[in-house]
Scaffold this active site. Structure first.
Site, short mmCIF file in Angstrom:
data_model
loop_
_atom_site.label_atom_id
_atom_site.label_comp_id
_atom_site.label_asym_id
_atom_site.label_seq_id
_atom_site.Cartn_x
_atom_site.Cartn_y
_atom_site.Cartn_z
N HIS A 1 0.80 -1.22 0.00
CA HIS A 1 0.00 0.00 0.00
C HIS A 1 0.83 1.26 0.00
O HIS A 1 0.42 2.29 -0.54
CB HIS A 1 -1.05 -0.05 1.11
CG HIS A 1 -2.25 -0.74 0.60
ND1 HIS A 1 -2.30 -2.11 0.50
CD2 HIS A 1 -3.37 -0.27 0.03
CE1 HIS A 1 -3.43 -2.44 -0.09
NE2 HIS A 1 -4.11 -1.35 -0.38
N ARG B 1 -10.73 2.84 -3.34
CA ARG B 1 -10.31 1.86 -2.33
C ARG B 1 -10.94 2.27 -1.00
O ARG B 1 -10.33 2.98 -0.22
CB ARG B 1 -8.79 1.82 -2.20
CG ARG B 1 -8.07 1.11 -3.34
CD ARG B 1 -6.60 0.90 -3.00
NE ARG B 1 -5.98 -0.08 -3.87
CZ ARG B 1 -5.34 0.21 -5.00
NH1 ARG B 1 -5.24 1.45 -5.38
NH2 ARG B 1 -4.80 -0.75 -5.72
N GLU C 1 -9.39 -10.99 -9.59
CA GLU C 1 -8.02 -10.98 -9.06
C GLU C 1 -7.62 -12.34 -8.52
O GLU C 1 -6.59 -12.48 -7.87
CB GLU C 1 -7.83 -9.88 -8.00
CG GLU C 1 -8.98 -9.65 -7.07
CD GLU C 1 -8.82 -8.40 -6.20
OE1 GLU C 1 -7.78 -7.73 -6.24
OE2 GLU C 1 -9.75 -8.13 -5.44
N ASN D 1 -2.70 -6.73 -9.33
CA ASN D 1 -1.75 -6.92 -8.22
C ASN D 1 -1.99 -8.28 -7.57
O ASN D 1 -1.07 -9.07 -7.37
CB ASN D 1 -1.93 -5.83 -7.15
CG ASN D 1 -1.80 -4.44 -7.72
OD1 ASN D 1 -1.17 -4.26 -8.75
ND2 ASN D 1 -2.42 -3.47 -7.09
N ASP D 2 -3.26 -8.54 -7.26
CA ASP D 2 -3.55 -9.84 -6.65
C ASP D 2 -3.56 -10.96 -7.67
O ASP D 2 -3.11 -12.06 -7.38
CB ASP D 2 -4.91 -9.79 -5.92
CG ASP D 2 -4.76 -9.17 -4.54
OD1 ASP D 2 -3.81 -9.58 -3.84
OD2 ASP D 2 -5.56 -8.31 -4.18
N CYS E 1 -7.78 -2.31 -13.01
CA CYS E 1 -7.51 -1.28 -12.00
C CYS E 1 -6.27 -1.61 -11.19
O CYS E 1 -5.89 -0.85 -10.30
CB CYS E 1 -8.71 -1.08 -11.08
SG CYS E 1 -9.10 -2.53 -10.13
C1 PEP Z 1 -5.36 -5.45 -7.23
O1 PEP Z 1 -5.26 -6.46 -6.52
O2 PEP Z 1 -4.85 -5.34 -8.36
C2 PEP Z 1 -6.11 -4.28 -6.74
C3 PEP Z 1 -6.36 -3.25 -7.51
O3 PEP Z 1 -6.47 -4.32 -5.43
P1 PEP Z 1 -5.48 -3.99 -4.19
O4 PEP Z 1 -4.17 -3.62 -4.75
O5 PEP Z 1 -6.13 -2.93 -3.40
O6 PEP Z 1 -5.49 -5.33 -3.48
MG MG Z 2 -6.57 -6.66 -4.77
#
Ligand code: PEP
Ligand code: MG
Length: 850
Positions: A456, A563, A692, A715-716, A763
């Site tokens: 984060h 978020r 994700e 990301n996930d 995203c």
């Molecule tokens: C992701 O996982 O790509 C995402 C946008 O969510 P976060 O990064 O908040 O887990």
């Molecule tokens: Mg995520």
């Protein structure tokens, strides 16, 4: 000295405790008790010197410096205090048998791994004690400890002398701190004095510092010489240990992944590496976030024995802190860091260091002066040894030095209260809120030794447009404040002592970037339309109303990801429905007619909530996280969706569920939303999911028949597809969202969306990567929700693309072998792109948002 049982129950050997940190005595020696009562009592008279924040562990210190740490249960740190009621506070004087902590045994037994309670003497490696049987809390003696275990034994041992044969050191990295710590802990099991000989030099086998000064490298021949009653046994076992310490010592004490080659160490001594988490170049002056000034008096007014007891107390407190740190990092399954802190504990007991410090005290110096002088001299000596590993150990020693000094001469001021202009912050870590509060007029970049590209803090750095590095070489913490450095957030490098030519090159690149940004900014309020006339929505990822304002200023077409967890984090209780409603309404008002996608609470895994204690989980990223929290605690989800449904907006509000992995989760979440909507008599709302988790991408065709949209969280999706923790600093370079496996899942999702007429966006961080834009559009993605500073650049990148061309590129990359090949092909294709044609007046949209 007698240590009384703090609890009634069955005595258990530490070696039988189902937790390697305790079983391997990394914290110290002692005994465990399987309790039959639920009041932890003081094992001796003393003072409370540590109560863990989670209230499950406490340390009592006797006035003679003796300490006892009690740790109730295993993995109870994760309960964050639930079930524990302390009866004392830090600093209280307590009597033997006095209640310290009451605990709810039933609750802890249900929620934690075990109730077994450890009673430990920190830093002690072998106590004599009787095992088996039961004890009565507050009455029976649990074990006895000899006094003064911090005092080095100085007397010369009599008895036979023995010498081993020469042995070749097989450790690839030589005898660095951790194997040295292992040797020292073995040497301490013998009564004899033991020397290690290398060529003409000799060192004390019971001193890490002394061993490291020998600079024992791979292939060196060493031997052992001992004098004392167990000399023969000592030299033969020490020699066996060296023979055993081959590759495995690296395995156990420094996982292979932490080796320099994998972390991409530079050959240039001026370059320290890490992982680039936010692109951009910055030139500035180092500002160490946590550097203290110690005001130290040289000449003591006390007598020597009083001054030594001051030093012993500080050393003991530092030991306890390190024990707590070991238990804490162990609970985050970070064995490597636990081993480092174990080596730090060893330094605190190092006989060479202690005898030198005591020597200074005997000359009339204060404990603080003596300790600082000793550690500085040793660290200086190690740093000069022209061996990078040992230079790093000098850093360990400085770290330990600082830890003890904090208790001898608390810092009176921070050297760095005033930020220099063009500051490049360096810290072990920064919290997301610290990142947000950075003084943007002074700070031009930052670098942390922990974290990864998808953490984060990284997300905040990108949204602030600050070049940043994470997972950096810990040597960065020792760069002198004020040193001029260049931070490269793209390549993940921090360069010390840049030459005038290098600085000129950086300035030229900065100017070029600025020019490109300014050109992009001029057009950023125009739609992003490809050369062949397809409009792509470039939306913003935001966390609050201020971000929303900036998104509008920067020309975002909407918000593709709010978020919402930023409303829930860093506070002690959940926001009420009204509080949430006000924030969502404010953001919707700022956006006006631009669409807003609100993601429901996405916590768990790397984002714990203080007021929502979760049962301990072996694998939190695979546990109750994302929508699973909303389903497990429906009142949280219901409150949030009610707050969202009450928002009146010019554009349609979209609700998005995070981390959906099965159709059932989606349907259950949607049903909760529908119930609340009907109760509120709210109009229909667009409801979509984040893709994700690989299972959802693989089933996208089924989901697409029910959801209103997909937003891909790369990301996930990357962490779950590659089975690599997104915050893992040693894996950070490999967690590449452009890996073809991830791209195939994106393609499947986009294809399913297009087939069923549902819009598909991205995203995750990949959407902000300018090198990924062509590929994502080619795979069928039609919305990119990006970090705030990326909006203008992503828009201009879109304008360079033609869907027909990027589709061909996307097909090709799906057949490549890894992320590096994908990046290479993408780069090659960029050189063949046509120049931008600018916005076209008529733009056919592939898919409408609603
Ligand atoms: C992701 O996982 O790509 C995402 C946008 O969510 P976060 O990064 O908040 O887990
Ligand atoms: Mg995520």
């Amino acid at each position: 000295m007698k240590i009384i049982a703090p609890l009634s129950g069955l005595k258990i050997s530490l070696m039988d405790v189902p937790d390697p940190v305790f079983a391997q005595k990394m914290v110290g020696d002692g005994l465990a008790i399987d309790p039959t009562d639920s009041t932890l009592r003081s094992p001796m008279d003393g003072r409370v010197t540590l109560i863990h924040a989670s209230k499950h562990a406490i340390t009592i210190s006797h006035e003679n410096g003796q300490q006892v740490l009690m740790h109730i249960g295993i993995d109870t740190v994760n309960l964050k205090g639930e079930g524990f009621t302390p009866k004392v506070k830090m600093g209280d004087q307590v009597k033997m048998g006095q209640p310290l902590i009451e605990f709810d045994a039933d609750l802890i037994a249900q929620k934690a791994k075990s109730l077994i309670t450890m009673v430990i003497v920190p830093g002690e490696s072998s106590l004599t004690m009787t095992l088996g049987g039961s004890v009565r809390g507050g009455h029976d003696v649990l074990f006895e400890v000899g006094e003064g275990h911090f005092k080095p034994v100085q007397s010369k041992k009599l008895g036979a002398a023995a010498e081993s044969a020469w042995v070749k050191v097989q450790l690839p990295a030589g005898l660095h701190a951790r194997p040295a710590a292992l040797m020292v802990s073995m040497a301490k099991n013998f009564l004899s004095e033991i020397e290690v000989l290398k060529g003409e030099k000799s060192g004390n086998a019971k001193s890490v510092v002394s061993l490291m000064s020998l600079e024992i490298g791979y292939g060196d021949q060493i031997r052992f010489r001992a004098q004392g009653e167990d000399a023969g046994k000592a030299v033969s076992e020490m020699r066996d240990l060296i023979l055993d310490l081959r590759e495995d010592a690296q395995e156990v004490h420094a996982p292979k992944l932490a080796k320099p080659a994998k972390t991409g160490k530079s050959n240039d001594p001026n370059v320290l590496t890490g992982v680039g988490i936010s692109p951009g170049l910055a030139i500035g002056r180092v500002h160490q976030v946590r550097t203290e000034i110690f005001v130290i008096t040289e000449v003591s007014k006390l007598d020597g024995s009083q001054e030594k007891s001051v030093l012993n107390k500080a050393l003991a407190t530092a030991q306890t802190e390190l024990s707590a740190l070991i238990a804490q990092v162990k609970s985050q399954t970070d064995a490597n860091r636990a081993a480092i802190f174990g080596a730090h504990q060893e330094l605190l007991q190092d006989p060479d260091l202690l005898s030198m410090a005591n020597g200074f005290i005997d000359q009339g110096k204060t404990a603080a002066f003596a300790w600082r002088k000793t550690t500085e001299e040793h660290a200086g000596r190690l740093a000069k040894l022209n061996n990078e590993l040992l230079a790093n150990r000098a850093n360990d020693l400085r770290d330990v030095s600082r830890r003890v000094l904090m208790h001898l001469a608390p810092p009176s001021a921070k050297k760095n209260d005033v930020l220099p202009d063009n500051a490049i912050l360096i810290a072990e870590n920064l919290t997301p809120s610290e990142t947000v509060q950075l003084d943007r007029s002074k700070v031009v970049g930052f670098c942390t030794t922990t974290g990864g590209a998808t953490s984060h803090v990284a997300i905040r750095a990108r949204s602030l447009g600050l070049p940043a590095l994470a997972g950096a070489d810990p040597a960065v913490l020792n760069i002198e404040p004020g040193t001029e450095v260049v931070l490269d957030g793209e390549r993940g490098e921090l360069r010390r002592n840049p030459s005038p030519e290098q600085k000129a090159e950086v300035s030229r690149l900065q100017a070029e970037n600025l020019e490109r940004r300014q050109a992009a900014l001029k057009l950023s309020h125009q739609p992003a339309i490809t050369r062949d006339g397809v409009r792509i929505e470039v939306a913003a990822n935001i966390g609050n109303a201020e971000d929303a304002r900036q998104a509008v200023e920067l020309g975002a077409d909407g918000v593709g990801l709010l978020r919402s967890e930023f409303l829930f984090l860093e506070r002690n209780d959940a926001p009420s429905e009204d509080e949430q409603f006000q924030v969502y309404q404010e953001i919707a008002d700022i956006l006006g007619a631009k669409p807003l996608v609100i993601r429901t609470l996405d916590v768990g895994g790397d984002k714990p909530l203080r007021y929502l204690p979760m049962p301990p989980e072996e694998n939190p990223f695979l546990g109750v996280r994302g929508i699973r929290i909303g389903l497990a605690r429906p009142e949280i989800l219901r409150t949030q969706v009610r707050a969202i449904l009450r928002v009146k907006s010019k554009a349609k509000i979209h609700i998005m569920f995070p981390m959906i992995s099965t159709l059932e989760e989606w349907r259950d979440a949607k049903a909760i939303l529908e119930e609340e909507r009907q109760t509120l008599k709210a109009p229909p709302v667009a409801v979509g999911i984040m893709v994700e988790v690989p299972s959802t991408a693989l089933m996208a065709d089924v989901f697409a028949q029910e959801v209103d949209f997909f937003s891909i969280g790369t990301n996930d999706l990357t962490q779950y597809t590659l089975a690599m923790d997104r915050g893992h600093k040693d894996l950070a370079k490999q967690v590449d969202a452009l890996h073809p496996s991830v791209l195939k899942l994106i393609e499947m999702t986009a294809r399913a969306g297009l087939k069923h007429g549902k819009w598909v966006g991205v995203c995750g961080g990949l959407a902000s990567d300018l090198n990924a834009v062509q590929i994502l559009l080619g795979l069928g993605v039609r919305e990119l929700s990006v970090s705030l500073p990326s909006i203008p650049l992503v828009k201009s990148k879109v304008r360079e693309c033609a869907i027909t061309e990027v589709e061909t590129l996307a097909k090709q990359v799906l057949n490549l072998k890894n992320g590096a090949e994908v990046r290479a092909l993408e780069k090659k294709s960029q050189n063949q792109l046509m120049p931008a044609l600018g916005p076209t007046p008529s733009f056919p949209q592939t898919i409408e948002r609603d």
